[in-house]
Design a protein around this motif. Sequence first.
Motif, PDB file in Angstrom:
ATOM      1  N   LEU A  25       0.849  -1.185   0.000  1.00  0.00           N
ATOM      2  CA  LEU A  25       0.000   0.000   0.000  1.00  0.00           C
ATOM      3  C   LEU A  25       0.889   1.241   0.000  1.00  0.00           C
ATOM      4  O   LEU A  25       1.739   1.409   0.872  1.00  0.00           O
ATOM      5  N   PRO A  56      -8.370   2.963  -7.439  1.00  0.00           N
ATOM      6  CA  PRO A  56      -9.140   2.953  -6.197  1.00  0.00           C
ATOM      7  C   PRO A  56      -8.269   3.365  -5.006  1.00  0.00           C
ATOM      8  O   PRO A  56      -7.090   3.028  -4.945  1.00  0.00           O
ATOM      9  N   VAL A  57      -8.869   4.103  -4.096  1.00  0.00           N
ATOM     10  CA  VAL A  57      -8.184   4.519  -2.880  1.00  0.00           C
ATOM     11  C   VAL A  57      -8.554   3.539  -1.769  1.00  0.00           C
ATOM     12  O   VAL A  57      -9.727   3.273  -1.520  1.00  0.00           O
ATOM     13  N   VAL A  58      -7.541   2.997  -1.112  1.00  0.00           N
ATOM     14  CA  VAL A  58      -7.726   2.049  -0.019  1.00  0.00           C
ATOM     15  C   VAL A  58      -7.554   2.796   1.294  1.00  0.00           C
ATOM     16  O   VAL A  58      -6.594   3.544   1.459  1.00  0.00           O
ATOM     17  N   LYS A  59      -8.496   2.590   2.216  1.00  0.00           N
ATOM     18  CA  LYS A  59      -8.372   3.163   3.555  1.00  0.00           C
ATOM     19  C   LYS A  59      -8.460   2.028   4.564  1.00  0.00           C
ATOM     20  O   LYS A  59      -9.341   1.187   4.479  1.00  0.00           O
ATOM     21  N   LEU A  60      -7.526   2.017   5.481  1.00  0.00           N
ATOM     22  CA  LEU A  60      -7.536   0.990   6.524  1.00  0.00           C
ATOM     23  C   LEU A  60      -8.317   1.448   7.748  1.00  0.00           C
ATOM     24  O   LEU A  60      -8.611   0.646   8.629  1.00  0.00           O
ATOM     25  N   SER A  62     -11.797   3.686   8.860  1.00  0.00           N
ATOM     26  CA  SER A  62     -13.048   4.191   8.296  1.00  0.00           C
ATOM     27  C   SER A  62     -13.243   5.684   8.543  1.00  0.00           C
ATOM     28  O   SER A  62     -14.188   6.273   8.034  1.00  0.00           O
ATOM     29  N   GLY A  68      -5.167   7.626   3.009  1.00  0.00           N
ATOM     30  CA  GLY A  68      -5.529   6.932   1.785  1.00  0.00           C
ATOM     31  C   GLY A  68      -4.292   6.326   1.130  1.00  0.00           C
ATOM     32  O   GLY A  68      -3.203   6.911   1.159  1.00  0.00           O
ATOM     33  N   CYS A  71      -3.116   0.716  -3.963  1.00  0.00           N
ATOM     34  CA  CYS A  71      -2.577  -0.648  -3.945  1.00  0.00           C
ATOM     35  C   CYS A  71      -1.531  -0.791  -5.045  1.00  0.00           C
ATOM     36  O   CYS A  71      -1.765  -0.428  -6.207  1.00  0.00           O
ATOM     37  N   GLN A  74      -2.650  -2.566  -8.275  1.00  0.00           N
ATOM     38  CA  GLN A  74      -3.518  -1.767  -9.134  1.00  0.00           C
ATOM     39  C   GLN A  74      -2.735  -0.657  -9.825  1.00  0.00           C
ATOM     40  O   GLN A  74      -2.978  -0.353 -10.996  1.00  0.00           O
TER      41      GLN A  74
END
Length: 123
Positions: A25, A56-60, A62, A68, A71, A74
């Motif tokens: 990440l 896409p933005v990954v957030k661990l 919430s 942000g 990956c 990706q």
Amino acid sequence: MPAWLDDAEPVSTVALLYREFGDVLIPIEAVRQRYFRNRKAERFRRALREGEIPLPVVKLDSSYKGQGFICLYQLAAYIEHQARQAAARHEVMITTSDSDRRLRDRLIDAVPLTDSRPATAGE
């Protein structure tokens, strides 16, 4: 192409990105600084949100303020896609001789394809 490069082992885009960033990440700002320097931070985030840049933005976390990430797999697929598209568009810019067609095909084929699909139960 230099003779020494003919024997070189191919290195995947994923491996090169991992070498560059050291993690799966990658913080959004690191991706922006490395690949989208022409965009200011807020405009880059907006382009991600609105799908102009389809990563896409990954957030661990919430939380709205959560960090942000992009990956690595990706990002690799996106880079490879953009490279193949650029090589395919190159056809318009060059003549249609056999050597030019072979060059264009080699430019397209030179881009590795990252298979980031999850393995199925049978694999």
